[in-house]
Enzyme design. Sequence first.
Site, PDB file in Angstrom:
ATOM      1  N   LYS A 133      -1.088   0.826  -9.325  1.00  0.00           N
ATOM      2  CA  LYS A 133      -1.577   0.429 -10.652  1.00  0.00           C
ATOM      3  C   LYS A 133      -1.610   1.631 -11.598  1.00  0.00           C
ATOM      4  O   LYS A 133      -1.165   1.555 -12.738  1.00  0.00           O
ATOM      5  CB  LYS A 133      -2.978  -0.186 -10.539  1.00  0.00           C
ATOM      6  CG  LYS A 133      -3.055  -1.460  -9.699  1.00  0.00           C
ATOM      7  CD  LYS A 133      -2.360  -2.614 -10.364  1.00  0.00           C
ATOM      8  CE  LYS A 133      -2.472  -3.916  -9.585  1.00  0.00           C
ATOM      9  NZ  LYS A 133      -1.970  -3.895  -8.214  1.00  0.00           N
ATOM     10  N   LYS A 168      -7.708  -5.637 -12.797  1.00  0.00           N
ATOM     11  CA  LYS A 168      -6.957  -5.412 -11.555  1.00  0.00           C
ATOM     12  C   LYS A 168      -7.658  -4.376 -10.688  1.00  0.00           C
ATOM     13  O   LYS A 168      -7.836  -3.232 -11.128  1.00  0.00           O
ATOM     14  CB  LYS A 168      -5.547  -4.895 -11.878  1.00  0.00           C
ATOM     15  CG  LYS A 168      -4.826  -5.708 -12.931  1.00  0.00           C
ATOM     16  CD  LYS A 168      -3.427  -5.165 -13.179  1.00  0.00           C
ATOM     17  CE  LYS A 168      -2.763  -5.993 -14.283  1.00  0.00           C
ATOM     18  NZ  LYS A 168      -1.323  -5.728 -14.385  1.00  0.00           N
ATOM     19  N   ARG A 218      10.149  -9.045 -11.608  1.00  0.00           N
ATOM     20  CA  ARG A 218      10.254  -7.962 -10.637  1.00  0.00           C
ATOM     21  C   ARG A 218      11.635  -7.342 -10.790  1.00  0.00           C
ATOM     22  O   ARG A 218      12.650  -8.040 -10.692  1.00  0.00           O
ATOM     23  CB  ARG A 218      10.062  -8.537  -9.222  1.00  0.00           C
ATOM     24  CG  ARG A 218      10.527  -7.625  -8.061  1.00  0.00           C
ATOM     25  CD  ARG A 218       9.845  -6.259  -8.022  1.00  0.00           C
ATOM     26  NE  ARG A 218       8.394  -6.311  -8.112  1.00  0.00           N
ATOM     27  CZ  ARG A 218       7.578  -6.436  -7.076  1.00  0.00           C
ATOM     28  NH1 ARG A 218       8.079  -6.510  -5.865  1.00  0.00           N
ATOM     29  NH2 ARG A 218       6.269  -6.458  -7.251  1.00  0.00           N
ATOM     30  N   ARG A 232       9.089 -14.415 -11.800  1.00  0.00           N
ATOM     31  CA  ARG A 232       8.081 -15.198 -11.075  1.00  0.00           C
ATOM     32  C   ARG A 232       7.194 -15.882 -12.099  1.00  0.00           C
ATOM     33  O   ARG A 232       6.562 -15.221 -12.917  1.00  0.00           O
ATOM     34  CB  ARG A 232       7.262 -14.288 -10.157  1.00  0.00           C
ATOM     35  CG  ARG A 232       8.121 -13.651  -9.058  1.00  0.00           C
ATOM     36  CD  ARG A 232       7.514 -12.414  -8.516  1.00  0.00           C
ATOM     37  NE  ARG A 232       7.334 -11.429  -9.564  1.00  0.00           N
ATOM     38  CZ  ARG A 232       6.724 -10.253  -9.366  1.00  0.00           C
ATOM     39  NH1 ARG A 232       6.262  -9.926  -8.193  1.00  0.00           N
ATOM     40  NH2 ARG A 232       6.585  -9.392 -10.372  1.00  0.00           N
ATOM     41  N   ARG A 240      -1.695 -16.275 -12.632  1.00  0.00           N
ATOM     42  CA  ARG A 240      -0.946 -15.240 -11.925  1.00  0.00           C
ATOM     43  C   ARG A 240       0.412 -15.777 -11.470  1.00  0.00           C
ATOM     44  O   ARG A 240       0.520 -16.914 -11.045  1.00  0.00           O
ATOM     45  CB  ARG A 240      -1.730 -14.760 -10.695  1.00  0.00           C
ATOM     46  CG  ARG A 240      -3.070 -14.130 -11.020  1.00  0.00           C
ATOM     47  CD  ARG A 240      -3.911 -13.976  -9.760  1.00  0.00           C
ATOM     48  NE  ARG A 240      -4.139 -15.256  -9.116  1.00  0.00           N
ATOM     49  CZ  ARG A 240      -4.701 -15.405  -7.911  1.00  0.00           C
ATOM     50  NH1 ARG A 240      -5.059 -14.334  -7.226  1.00  0.00           N
ATOM     51  NH2 ARG A 240      -4.876 -16.608  -7.417  1.00  0.00           N
ATOM     52  N   ASP A 280       7.079  -4.206 -12.217  1.00  0.00           N
ATOM     53  CA  ASP A 280       6.712  -5.519 -12.745  1.00  0.00           C
ATOM     54  C   ASP A 280       6.669  -5.410 -14.258  1.00  0.00           C
ATOM     55  O   ASP A 280       6.057  -4.481 -14.804  1.00  0.00           O
ATOM     56  CB  ASP A 280       5.341  -5.955 -12.227  1.00  0.00           C
ATOM     57  CG  ASP A 280       5.375  -6.356 -10.750  1.00  0.00           C
ATOM     58  OD1 ASP A 280       6.482  -6.521 -10.196  1.00  0.00           O
ATOM     59  OD2 ASP A 280       4.287  -6.525 -10.172  1.00  0.00           O
ATOM     60  N   GLU A 288       3.114  -2.796 -13.714  1.00  0.00           N
ATOM     61  CA  GLU A 288       2.817  -2.272 -12.382  1.00  0.00           C
ATOM     62  C   GLU A 288       4.063  -1.616 -11.792  1.00  0.00           C
ATOM     63  O   GLU A 288       5.184  -2.044 -12.079  1.00  0.00           O
ATOM     64  CB  GLU A 288       2.368  -3.432 -11.468  1.00  0.00           C
ATOM     65  CG  GLU A 288       1.706  -2.963 -10.211  1.00  0.00           C
ATOM     66  CD  GLU A 288       1.528  -4.068  -9.158  1.00  0.00           C
ATOM     67  OE1 GLU A 288       0.880  -3.762  -8.159  1.00  0.00           O
ATOM     68  OE2 GLU A 288       2.058  -5.186  -9.327  1.00  0.00           O
ATOM     69  N   ASN A 290       5.437  -0.835  -8.108  1.00  0.00           N
ATOM     70  CA  ASN A 290       5.190  -1.054  -6.676  1.00  0.00           C
ATOM     71  C   ASN A 290       6.028  -0.085  -5.859  1.00  0.00           C
ATOM     72  O   ASN A 290       7.254  -0.090  -5.945  1.00  0.00           O
ATOM     73  CB  ASN A 290       5.542  -2.497  -6.305  1.00  0.00           C
ATOM     74  CG  ASN A 290       4.610  -3.484  -6.987  1.00  0.00           C
ATOM     75  OD1 ASN A 290       3.549  -3.796  -6.485  1.00  0.00           O
ATOM     76  ND2 ASN A 290       4.997  -3.940  -8.168  1.00  0.00           N
TER      77      ASN A 290
HETATM   78  N1  LIG Z   1      -1.413  -7.830 -18.718  1.00  0.00           N
HETATM   79  C1  LIG Z   1      -1.265  -9.034 -18.167  1.00  0.00           C
HETATM   80  N2  LIG Z   1      -1.319 -10.161 -18.910  1.00  0.00           N
HETATM   81  C2  LIG Z   1      -1.183 -11.391 -18.351  1.00  0.00           C
HETATM   82  N3  LIG Z   1      -1.004 -11.596 -17.033  1.00  0.00           N
HETATM   83  C3  LIG Z   1      -0.943 -10.520 -16.237  1.00  0.00           C
HETATM   84  C4  LIG Z   1      -1.072  -9.184 -16.746  1.00  0.00           C
HETATM   85  N4  LIG Z   1      -0.962  -8.317 -15.719  1.00  0.00           N
HETATM   86  C5  LIG Z   1      -0.787  -9.068 -14.612  1.00  0.00           C
HETATM   87  N5  LIG Z   1      -0.765 -10.391 -14.906  1.00  0.00           N
HETATM   88  C6  LIG Z   1      -0.564 -11.491 -13.958  1.00  0.00           C
HETATM   89  O1  LIG Z   1      -1.215 -11.129 -12.750  1.00  0.00           O
HETATM   90  C7  LIG Z   1      -0.257 -11.034 -11.671  1.00  0.00           C
HETATM   91  C8  LIG Z   1      -0.571  -9.851 -10.780  1.00  0.00           C
HETATM   92  O2  LIG Z   1      -0.598  -8.633 -11.531  1.00  0.00           O
HETATM   93  P1  LIG Z   1       0.007  -7.258 -11.033  1.00  0.00           P
HETATM   94  O3  LIG Z   1      -0.433  -6.222 -11.987  1.00  0.00           O
HETATM   95  O4  LIG Z   1       1.476  -7.401 -10.849  1.00  0.00           O
HETATM   96  O5  LIG Z   1      -0.739  -6.996  -9.643  1.00  0.00           O
HETATM   97  P2  LIG Z   1      -0.377  -7.374  -8.112  1.00  0.00           P
HETATM   98  O6  LIG Z   1       0.976  -8.038  -8.121  1.00  0.00           O
HETATM   99  O7  LIG Z   1      -0.365  -6.064  -7.409  1.00  0.00           O
HETATM  100  O8  LIG Z   1      -1.484  -8.248  -7.629  1.00  0.00           O
HETATM  101  C9  LIG Z   1       1.088 -10.930 -12.348  1.00  0.00           C
HETATM  102  O9  LIG Z   1       2.090 -11.528 -11.533  1.00  0.00           O
HETATM  103  C10 LIG Z   1       0.905 -11.680 -13.652  1.00  0.00           C
HETATM  104  O10 LIG Z   1       1.159 -13.071 -13.468  1.00  0.00           O
HETATM  105 MG   LIG Z   2       2.683  -7.409  -9.090  1.00  0.00          MG
END
Ligand SMILES: Nc1ncnc2c1ncn2[C@@H]1O[C@H](COP(=O)(O)OP(=O)(O)O)[C@@H](O)[C@H]1O
Ligand SMILES: [Mg+2]
Length: 322
Positions: A133, A168, A218, A232, A240, A280, A288, A290
């Site tokens: 992150k 997060k 991704r 996705r 999410r 991401d 993000e 990864n």
């Molecule tokens: N800034 C954002 N605004 C809206 N949705 C978000 C945002 N950041 C993440 N998300 C949603 O949350 C999900 C997970 O976030 P992410 O930062 O990729 O963490 P992880 O995949 O490690 O759990 C993403 O797939 C997306 O759908």
């Molecule tokens: Mg992610």
Amino acid sequence: MKFAFIIDPIAKLDPSHDSSVALMEAAQKAGHEVWIAQATQLSAIAGQVRAFLQQVELTPVELVEGNWVVADPWYRLLTEGWRPLEEMDAVFMRTDPPVTMPYLYATQLLDLVDSQKTLVVNSPRGLQAANEKLYALNFPEVMPETIVSQDKSVIQQFVEEQGAGVLKPLDGKAGEGILFLAAGDRNLNSLIEISTRWGREPVMVQQFLPAAAEGDKRIILLDGEPIGAVNRIPTGQDFRGNMAVGGRVAKAEISDREREICAAVGPRLKADGLYFVGLDAIGGYLTEVNVTSPTGIREIDRLSGTRLGETTIAWVEKSRGG
Ligand SMILES: Nc1ncnc2c1ncn2[C@@H]1O[C@H](COP(=O)(O)OP(=O)(O)O)[C@@H](O)[C@H]1O
Ligand SMILES: [Mg+2]
């Protein structure tokens, strides 16, 4: 050549989804030996890092009417024993997060492996330095508005200014602990308290990007260059998009804006030895980076006709001068 993959227990991997299996199959297809070990099975003995290595033979997945079909059983264990990791030409560290102290100890052992003899992907130093992150904060020009804090009033103020935010945990993956925060929500304070463990742990809070409804892309980078992408898309009630929480995958191209993001991040990834990475991106913003065990190869290959595992193994061969 000999390839070792440090992975979670092989029986728990999903060959139709896990990039680790795609990489292992590609190494086997190129004629290399494939060995596996777990991060808990590393030892330093007489100044040498050894792993309990098991040689495996895989039955590759097959694409039938757009879906990966997995043989049962899909792998067979051959010979095993404690062997020096330096016997391997390449080691892929692919243990799933969370990054715990034992995970970091494993990277510190891997750091003792002579890089002249063995290429470790991703580099142990890179894995130690890059939180998935926090690493994105190095690229503010392509990131949405983001704070990191364990202070309740700082988080409250950010959410009020933004109207909505996405919280997060810094050690999460696959959507775990990701929360939508709305200004004025009666649960807001409580959500902040629980997530920060009453102010003891920092969390990331990001501007909510409505474009997330159209997908969280991704993008796989190999040695700093984008090699493929998949979208996705959230389904049902969940905001999410993660595959692990039911996000639907869809074929994706890499847009010009996303190439700009890759160009901003790529040189730093190369310098940090982060050779195989999954970015991401939501609505043209980097959310993000990864680095531990990014997934996506199977979905990208299935939808776009690529073979990213083979591309990656060919890159290893080239960088080993083979
Ligand atoms: N800034 C954002 N605004 C809206 N949705 C978000 C945002 N950041 C993440 N998300 C949603 O949350 C999900 C997970 O976030 P992410 O930062 O990729 O963490 P992880 O995949 O490690 O759990 C993403 O797939 C997306 O759908
Ligand atoms: Mg992610």
